[in-house]
Write an enzyme that holds these catalytic residues in place. Structure first.
Site, PDB file in Angstrom:
ATOM      1  N   CYS A 230       1.107  -1.191   0.624  1.00 16.99           N
ATOM      2  CA  CYS A 230       0.007  -0.363   0.099  1.00 16.99           C
ATOM      3  C   CYS A 230       0.825   1.807  -0.348  1.00 16.99           C
ATOM      4  O   CYS A 230       0.105   1.941  -0.295  1.00 16.99           O
ATOM      5  CB  CYS A 230      -1.268   0.172   0.658  1.00 16.99           C
TER       6      CYS A 230
ATOM      7  N   HIS B  10      -2.786   7.001   2.939  1.00 20.35           N
ATOM      8  CA  HIS B  10      -3.212   6.479   2.131  1.00 20.35           C
ATOM      9  C   HIS B  10      -4.836   5.658   2.500  1.00 20.35           C
ATOM     10  O   HIS B  10      -5.040   5.834   3.937  1.00 20.35           O
ATOM     11  CB  HIS B  10      -2.670   5.470   2.659  1.00 20.35           C
TER      12      HIS B  10
ATOM     13  N   ASN C 273     -10.221   0.728  -0.324  1.00 19.76           N
ATOM     14  CA  ASN C 273      -8.752   0.315  -0.940  1.00 19.76           C
ATOM     15  C   ASN C 273      -8.458   0.080  -1.993  1.00 19.76           C
ATOM     16  O   ASN C 273      -8.587  -1.282  -2.111  1.00 19.76           O
ATOM     17  CB  ASN C 273      -7.568  -0.591   0.659  1.00 19.76           C
TER      18      ASN C 273
HETATM   19  O1  UT7 Z   1      -3.982  -0.963   3.264  1.00 16.38           O
HETATM   20  C1  UT7 Z   1      -3.118  -2.292   4.213  1.00 16.38           C
HETATM   21  C2  UT7 Z   1      -3.035  -2.174   5.110  1.00 16.38           C
HETATM   22  N1  UT7 Z   1      -4.097  -1.943   5.958  1.00 16.38           N
HETATM   23  C3  UT7 Z   1      -5.197  -1.870   6.872  1.00 16.38           C
HETATM   24  O2  UT7 Z   1      -4.491  -0.499   7.395  1.00 16.38           O
HETATM   25  C4  UT7 Z   1      -5.964  -1.803   7.562  1.00 16.38           C
HETATM   26  C5  UT7 Z   1      -6.272  -2.323   9.385  1.00 16.38           C
HETATM   27  N2  UT7 Z   1      -7.194  -2.535   9.733  1.00 16.38           N
HETATM   28  C6  UT7 Z   1      -8.235  -2.673   9.824  1.00 16.38           C
HETATM   29  O3  UT7 Z   1      -9.080  -1.773   8.696  1.00 16.38           O
HETATM   30  C7  UT7 Z   1      -9.320  -3.492  10.917  1.00 16.38           C
HETATM   31  O4  UT7 Z   1      -8.536  -3.988  11.793  1.00 16.38           O
HETATM   32  C8  UT7 Z   1     -10.418  -3.762  10.512  1.00 16.38           C
HETATM   33  C9  UT7 Z   1     -11.686  -3.325   8.927  1.00 16.38           C
HETATM   34  C10 UT7 Z   1     -10.174  -4.701   8.836  1.00 16.38           C
HETATM   35  C11 UT7 Z   1     -11.622  -4.711  11.201  1.00 16.38           C
HETATM   36  O5  UT7 Z   1     -12.445  -3.689  11.472  1.00 16.38           O
HETATM   37  P1  UT7 Z   1     -11.463  -3.885  13.291  1.00 16.38           P
HETATM   38  O6  UT7 Z   1     -12.026  -2.798  13.888  1.00 16.38           O
HETATM   39  O7  UT7 Z   1     -10.097  -3.782  13.702  1.00 16.38           O
HETATM   40  O8  UT7 Z   1     -12.228  -5.480  13.201  1.00 16.38           O
HETATM   41  P2  UT7 Z   1     -12.261  -6.745  14.389  1.00 16.38           P
HETATM   42  O9  UT7 Z   1     -11.440  -7.612  13.278  1.00 16.38           O
HETATM   43  O10 UT7 Z   1     -11.736  -6.080  15.316  1.00 16.38           O
HETATM   44  O11 UT7 Z   1     -13.359  -7.205  14.396  1.00 16.38           O
HETATM   45  C12 UT7 Z   1     -14.600  -6.662  15.346  1.00 16.38           C
HETATM   46  C13 UT7 Z   1     -16.180  -7.933  15.339  1.00 16.38           C
HETATM   47  C14 UT7 Z   1     -15.761  -9.245  15.148  1.00 16.38           C
HETATM   48  O12 UT7 Z   1     -16.552 -10.071  16.307  1.00 16.38           O
HETATM   49  P3  UT7 Z   1     -16.198 -10.342  17.649  1.00 16.38           P
HETATM   50  O13 UT7 Z   1     -15.117 -11.592  17.913  1.00 16.38           O
HETATM   51  O14 UT7 Z   1     -16.152  -9.152  18.143  1.00 16.38           O
HETATM   52  O15 UT7 Z   1     -17.369 -10.812  18.292  1.00 16.38           O
HETATM   53  C15 UT7 Z   1     -14.938  -9.605  13.970  1.00 16.38           C
HETATM   54  O16 UT7 Z   1     -15.369 -10.802  14.353  1.00 16.38           O
HETATM   55  O17 UT7 Z   1     -15.905  -7.764  14.280  1.00 16.38           O
HETATM   56  C16 UT7 Z   1     -16.703  -9.142  13.405  1.00 16.38           C
HETATM   57  N3  UT7 Z   1     -16.105  -8.955  11.898  1.00 16.38           N
HETATM   58  C17 UT7 Z   1     -16.854  -8.544  10.922  1.00 16.38           C
HETATM   59  N4  UT7 Z   1     -18.749  -8.286  11.129  1.00 16.38           N
HETATM   60  C18 UT7 Z   1     -19.433  -7.966   9.945  1.00 16.38           C
HETATM   61  C19 UT7 Z   1     -14.959  -8.575  11.754  1.00 16.38           C
HETATM   62  N5  UT7 Z   1     -15.962  -8.349   9.710  1.00 16.38           N
HETATM   63  C20 UT7 Z   1     -16.721  -8.432   9.984  1.00 16.38           C
HETATM   64  C21 UT7 Z   1     -17.037  -8.278   8.443  1.00 16.38           C
HETATM   65  N6  UT7 Z   1     -18.888  -7.710   9.269  1.00 16.38           N
HETATM   66  N7  UT7 Z   1     -16.683  -7.400   7.771  1.00 16.38           N
END
Ligand code: UT7
Length: 329
Positions: free
Chosen positions: A116, A256, A286
């Site tokens: 990225c 980004h 992204n």
């Molecule tokens: O560009 C390259 C570099 N990449 C980045 O900069 C990305 C960095 N990371 C992120 O943007 C975020 O971490 C994500 C968007 C990927 C995920 O968001 P988050 O707030 O960190 O969510 P999480 O992975 O901690 O998940 C929170 C909850 C979980 O459920 P529980 O365990 O709390 O019950 C996940 O299972 O949200 C759930 N979850 C979803 N729910 C609905 C994860 N993905 C989804 C989804 N829809 N798509």
């Protein structure tokens, strides 16, 4: 040799027509519009459809837009750098394919992969060619067909990424406009949280790796999120400090587009009002190497000659960095 700077003298962009909405993703994986919007800021992303269409086609679209807007003939370009994580093929180099398709018959060309951060790594490299006096018209294109490496059964990644490309023309400036400073960083320990398991030299693709979905992006979002916020805010602050810039001196922060919450946190930590932060993640998601030039493309009409811009990115590797430039038109 005069003190040459590498100035951006034009911007082009290309996004494919097909719009993948949050509503459509709801039918593909266990997710919902509300979660995607609040956790990422993304409302829709573009997907390149069509047999045998690849990253080079996105790049050529952006380059043709750039050449037409800047009234430049393809054979005037003497260097092309394509930032991409999704080359058309492992062999050959996608830069050569782009030149062939876009008619850049006099350009030296190569691709660069810094995930990225690819666009800012490539921009910084291209600037050196201009500053040395060896090249006069250089295109940097950030292009990624992310849909080619995303598993549309994995809700942790498929909601985030989209396809697109943005391109800039760099030319020498003797007025001191253009790239002023860059700080680029790497930390290979980041491989743990963001990678594709198979298809490279460490683990070549086999029927088994494909069956196990190992040819798709794997991301452990939380640690990447934290590293992105801390990495980008630190380099932005360092670049501002060492160029004696305070917040009012900087017209635009161009981050980004990985996650709206990351962008807002970086802006807050670098003490930046959100009105001066470029953001179009809601429309494109992204697009990896495409995000920063696509922001410049979307905001071009609001930019003025002499404006100070700080570009910043974070991605797989980890790679990250910031570039300070003065807008040239
Ligand atoms: O560009 C390259 C570099 N990449 C980045 O900069 C990305 C960095 N990371 C992120 O943007 C975020 O971490 C994500 C968007 C990927 C995920 O968001 P988050 O707030 O960190 O969510 P999480 O992975 O901690 O998940 C929170 C909850 C979980 O459920 P529980 O365990 O709390 O019950 C996940 O299972 O949200 C759930 N979850 C979803 N729910 C609905 C994860 N993905 C989804 C989804 N829809 N798509």
């Amino acid at each position: 040799m005069a003190n040459l700077k590498a100035a951006i003298t034009g911007v082009g962009g290309y996004v494919p027509d097909y719009i993948l909405t949050n509503a459509e993703l709801e039918k593909m994986v266990d997710t919902n519009d509300e979660w995607i919007r609040t956790r990422t800021g993304i409302e829709e992303r573009r997907i390149l459809k069509g047999k045998d269409k690849g990253t080079s086609d996105l790049a050529v679209g952006a380059i043709q837009d750039l050449l037409s807007k800047t009234n430049t003939a393809p054979d005037e370009i003497d260097l092309l750098i394509c930032a991409t994580t999704t080359p058309d093929r492992i062999v050959p180099d996608t830069g050569s394919t782009i030149c062939h398709k876009a008619g850049l018959s006099n350009a030296t060309a190569f691709q660069m992969n810094a995930a990225c951060s690819g666009f800012i790594f490539s921009l910084t490299t291209a600037a050196k060619f201009i500053e040395s006096g060896s090249h006069k018209k250089v295109i940097v294109v950030g292009a990624d067909k992310m849909s080619s490496i995303i598993n549309y059964k994995d809700r942790a990644t498929c909601i985030i990424f989209g396809d697109g490309a943005g391109a800039v023309l760099l030319e020498p400036s003797e007025e001191g406009l253009g790239v002023q400073d860059a700080l680029l960083k790497n930390d290979g320990a980041g491989v743990e949280h963001l990678h594709i398991k198979s298809g490279g030299s460490v683990r070549p693709a086999t029927a088994v790796t494909v069956m196990n979905d190992e040819h798709y992006v794997y991301q452990n979002g939380k640690p990447v999120f934290k590293a992105a916020v801390s990495g980008m805010s630190k380099v932005v602050q360092t670049v501002m400090r060492r160029n004696n810039l305070s917040t009012p001196d900087v017209n635009w922060l161009v981050p980004h587009q990985a996650n709206k919450r990351i962008i807002e946190s970086v802006a807050k930590m670098a003490d930046f009002p959100i009105e001066r932060v470029m953001m179009n993640i809601q429309r494109y998601g992204n697009t990896t190497a495409g995000t920063i030039p696509l922001c410049l493309w979307d905001y071009e009409e609001q930019l003025k000659k002499g404006d100070n811009l700080i570009l910043t990115a974070f991605g797989g590797g980890y790679t990250w960095g910031a570039v300070y430039l003065k807008w040239a038109y």
